[in-house]
Design a protein around this motif. Structure first.
Motif, PDB file in Angstrom:
ATOM      1  N   LEU A 161       0.850  -1.188   0.000  1.00 50.48           N
ATOM      2  CA  LEU A 161       0.000   0.000   0.000  1.00 50.48           C
ATOM      3  C   LEU A 161       0.887   1.240   0.000  1.00 50.48           C
ATOM      4  CD1 LEU A 161      -3.176   0.637   2.103  1.00 50.48           C
ATOM      5  CD2 LEU A 161      -1.314   2.309   2.179  1.00 50.48           C
ATOM      6  N   ARG A 162       0.580   2.150  -0.904  1.00 50.56           N
ATOM      7  CA  ARG A 162       1.243   3.468  -0.884  1.00 50.56           C
ATOM      8  C   ARG A 162       0.199   4.517  -0.563  1.00 50.56           C
ATOM      9  NH1 ARG A 162       5.446   6.956  -4.384  1.00 50.56           N
ATOM     10  NH2 ARG A 162       4.413   8.979  -4.141  1.00 50.56           N
ATOM     11  N   LEU A 163       0.440   5.242   0.528  1.00 52.38           N
ATOM     12  CA  LEU A 163      -0.409   6.365   0.907  1.00 52.38           C
ATOM     13  C   LEU A 163       0.366   7.650   0.653  1.00 52.38           C
ATOM     14  CD1 LEU A 163      -2.970   7.547   2.324  1.00 52.38           C
ATOM     15  CD2 LEU A 163      -1.653   7.430   4.448  1.00 52.38           C
ATOM     16  N   ALA A 194      -4.084  10.176  -1.350  1.00 53.35           N
ATOM     17  CA  ALA A 194      -4.498   9.158  -2.325  1.00 53.35           C
ATOM     18  C   ALA A 194      -3.869   7.842  -1.920  1.00 53.35           C
ATOM     19  CB  ALA A 194      -4.074   9.554  -3.734  1.00 53.35           C
ATOM     20  N   VAL A 195      -4.566   6.752  -2.225  1.00 56.05           N
ATOM     21  CA  VAL A 195      -4.109   5.410  -1.865  1.00 56.05           C
ATOM     22  C   VAL A 195      -3.935   4.572  -3.126  1.00 56.05           C
ATOM     23  CG1 VAL A 195      -4.674   3.297  -0.603  1.00 56.05           C
ATOM     24  CG2 VAL A 195      -5.279   5.529   0.366  1.00 56.05           C
ATOM     25  N   GLU A 196      -2.803   3.861  -3.211  1.00 59.75           N
ATOM     26  CA  GLU A 196      -2.543   2.925  -4.304  1.00 59.75           C
ATOM     27  C   GLU A 196      -2.192   1.565  -3.718  1.00 59.75           C
ATOM     28  OE1 GLU A 196       0.128   4.803  -7.425  1.00 59.75           O
ATOM     29  OE2 GLU A 196       0.311   6.232  -5.766  1.00 59.75           O
ATOM     30  N   GLU A 197      -2.528   0.498  -4.432  1.00 61.17           N
ATOM     31  CA  GLU A 197      -2.237  -0.854  -3.963  1.00 61.17           C
ATOM     32  C   GLU A 197      -1.586  -1.676  -5.064  1.00 61.17           C
ATOM     33  OE1 GLU A 197      -5.811  -2.621  -2.517  1.00 61.17           O
ATOM     34  OE2 GLU A 197      -6.109  -1.127  -0.926  1.00 61.17           O
ATOM     35  N   GLN A 198      -0.678  -2.557  -4.649  1.00 61.19           N
ATOM     36  CA  GLN A 198       0.019  -3.443  -5.581  1.00 61.19           C
ATOM     37  C   GLN A 198       0.103  -4.830  -4.945  1.00 61.19           C
ATOM     38  OE1 GLN A 198       4.060  -2.313  -6.348  1.00 61.19           O
ATOM     39  NE2 GLN A 198       4.385  -3.891  -7.882  1.00 61.19           N
ATOM     40  N   LEU A 228      21.229  -3.373   2.981  1.00 62.99           N
ATOM     41  CA  LEU A 228      20.290  -2.324   2.618  1.00 62.99           C
ATOM     42  C   LEU A 228      18.929  -2.760   3.135  1.00 62.99           C
ATOM     43  CD1 LEU A 228      21.332  -1.567  -1.088  1.00 62.99           C
ATOM     44  CD2 LEU A 228      22.220  -0.559   1.031  1.00 62.99           C
ATOM     45  N   THR A 229      18.204  -1.864   3.807  1.00 63.81           N
ATOM     46  CA  THR A 229      16.926  -2.257   4.402  1.00 63.81           C
ATOM     47  C   THR A 229      15.838  -1.243   4.099  1.00 63.81           C
ATOM     48  OG1 THR A 229      17.262  -1.087   6.519  1.00 63.81           O
ATOM     49  CG2 THR A 229      18.149  -3.330   6.346  1.00 63.81           C
ATOM     50  N   ASN A 230      14.630  -1.769   3.895  1.00 65.89           N
ATOM     51  CA  ASN A 230      13.433  -0.922   3.871  1.00 65.89           C
ATOM     52  C   ASN A 230      12.230  -1.750   4.294  1.00 65.89           C
ATOM     53  OD1 ASN A 230      12.303  -2.225   1.543  1.00 65.89           O
ATOM     54  ND2 ASN A 230      13.473  -0.865   0.195  1.00 65.89           N
ATOM     55  N   ALA A 231      11.088  -1.086   4.425  1.00 62.72           N
ATOM     56  CA  ALA A 231       9.911  -1.733   5.006  1.00 62.72           C
ATOM     57  C   ALA A 231       9.180  -2.641   4.026  1.00 62.72           C
ATOM     58  CB  ALA A 231       8.943  -0.670   5.537  1.00 62.72           C
ATOM     59  N   VAL A 232       9.586  -2.644   2.771  1.00 57.11           N
ATOM     60  CA  VAL A 232       8.954  -3.522   1.779  1.00 57.11           C
ATOM     61  C   VAL A 232       9.805  -4.758   1.505  1.00 57.11           C
ATOM     62  CG1 VAL A 232       8.162  -3.692  -0.621  1.00 57.11           C
ATOM     63  CG2 VAL A 232       7.659  -1.644   0.707  1.00 57.11           C
ATOM     64  N   GLN A 233      11.130  -4.598   1.476  1.00 61.32           N
ATOM     65  CA  GLN A 233      12.024  -5.715   1.159  1.00 61.32           C
ATOM     66  C   GLN A 233      12.682  -6.335   2.387  1.00 61.32           C
ATOM     67  OE1 GLN A 233      12.395  -7.055  -1.911  1.00 61.32           O
ATOM     68  NE2 GLN A 233      10.845  -5.605  -2.611  1.00 61.32           N
ATOM     69  N   GLY A 234      12.641  -5.666   3.522  1.00 66.84           N
ATOM     70  CA  GLY A 234      13.352  -6.180   4.691  1.00 66.84           C
ATOM     71  C   GLY A 234      14.847  -5.985   4.525  1.00 66.84           C
ATOM     72  N   ILE A 235      15.616  -7.069   4.690  1.00 67.62           N
ATOM     73  CA  ILE A 235      17.078  -7.018   4.613  1.00 67.62           C
ATOM     74  C   ILE A 235      17.535  -7.518   3.252  1.00 67.62           C
ATOM     75  CG2 ILE A 235      19.237  -7.938   5.546  1.00 67.62           C
ATOM     76  CD1 ILE A 235      17.671  -8.333   8.225  1.00 67.62           C
ATOM     77  N   SER A 236      18.316  -6.708   2.565  1.00 69.41           N
ATOM     78  CA  SER A 236      18.998  -7.123   1.332  1.00 69.41           C
ATOM     79  C   SER A 236      20.500  -7.000   1.569  1.00 69.41           C
ATOM     80  CB  SER A 236      18.585  -6.237   0.150  1.00 69.41           C
ATOM     81  OG  SER A 236      17.195  -6.333  -0.106  1.00 69.41           O
ATOM     82  N   TRP A 237      21.258  -8.043   1.255  1.00 69.57           N
ATOM     83  CA  TRP A 237      22.695  -8.010   1.523  1.00 69.57           C
ATOM     84  C   TRP A 237      23.471  -7.643   0.265  1.00 69.57           C
ATOM     85  CZ3 TRP A 237      26.232 -11.741  -0.500  1.00 69.57           C
ATOM     86  CH2 TRP A 237      25.641 -12.810  -1.168  1.00 69.57           C
ATOM     87  N   VAL A 238      24.609  -6.996   0.474  1.00 71.04           N
ATOM     88  CA  VAL A 238      25.460  -6.557  -0.629  1.00 71.04           C
ATOM     89  C   VAL A 238      26.529  -7.606  -0.891  1.00 71.04           C
ATOM     90  CG1 VAL A 238      27.147  -4.827  -1.368  1.00 71.04           C
ATOM     91  CG2 VAL A 238      25.013  -4.120  -0.240  1.00 71.04           C
TER      92      VAL A 238
END
Length: 252
Positions: free
Chosen positions: A62-64, A84-88, A215-225
């Motif tokens: 959800l993107r608000l 506005a609200v978008e969903e994927q 690298l971290t964010n709330a959609v992907q969690g933990i991504s390692w380099v």
């Protein structure tokens, strides 16, 4: 067109990962959104709650988007809230595991301006768009962005963490990164678990000397380099912590 978000980027947005049982990071999203609207002087109704946009039983992103209502040029005519609200759809609630790891570069086309607004997840994202364009053209999976002092800030869409031995570090908010929701969550969890972690200034040299980069964010969690400027990195902590985070948040 009286849309100040479209005209001036006068607003912020939240990207929220949801599973069948809801959004476990919702309190951190709510806290950041409230702080962001307060900083911009955008007045939300007292009953405005992120929880009202959440549907249970489905897995989606959800993107608000929130912006200042009304017209005007740079000077606003009012300070109410429009949104506005978008969903994927997403395939699974749990964060995915990036088996290959990321090939990381550096974007030097435009520094991040650290200051009182840099923590915002702003609708005005030109620097990140240009960094993403460079990443694509140069063949990187992601790129580090720097501030005006040449220090490490974040990546195109994630906060950055480095590990040296048993100690972790992530750029302080005073260095200019977005105040990431997963960043705030992981700081809380690390401190609860007794993991040594510090918010401070980081250099490219610090990253090259690190044993592990996330690298971290709330959609992907933990991504390692996997690789950065010819240096290869381990993923031993990421292999342990992504499943732990999934279990804590999603029960998986």
């Amino acid at each position: 067109m009286n849309n100040r978000g479209f005209k001036y980027g006068d607003g912020v947005f939240e990207s929220i990962r949801l599973g069948p049982k809801g959004a476990p990071l919702l309190p951190w999203h709510e806290q950041r959104l409230r702080r962001s609207l307060d900083q911009l002087g955008i007045l939300a109704p007292e009953d405005f709650q992120l929880a009202s946009f959440i549907r249970l039983g489905e897995t989606y992103r959800l993107r608000l988007s929130c912006w200042r209502a009304g017209g005007g040029l740079y000077t606003p005519e009012e300070n109410g809230l429009a949104y506005a609200v978008e969903e994927q759809p997403l395939q699974a609630a749990a964060f995915p595991w990036p088996k290959k790891g990321l090939y990381l570069g550096v974007y030097e086309g435009q520094p991040i301006a650290a200051g009182g607004l840099s923590f915002l997840k702003s609708l005005s994202a030109q620097t990140y768009v240009m960094a993403a364009k460079y990443r694509q053209e140069a063949g990187f999976d992601d790129c580090i962005l720097l501030n005006a002092w040449g220090r490490v800030v974040e990546s195109v869409a994630a906060n950055i963490w480095i590990r040296k031995g048993e100690r972790w570090a992530t750029p302080a908010l005073s260095e200019g990164p977005v105040a990431g929701v997963f960043r705030a969550y992981l700081l809380d969890v690390f401190r609860q678990e007794g993991v040594a972690v510090e918010e401070k200034a980081l250099s490219i040299a610090d990253c090259l000397a690190a044993d592990e980069i996330w690298l971290t964010n709330a959609v992907q969690g933990i991504s390692w380099v996997r690789e950065f400027l010819g240096q290869s990195y381990a993923c031993s902590w990421a292999e342990r912590w992504q499943p732990r985070v999934n279990a804590r948040l999603w029960g998986e």
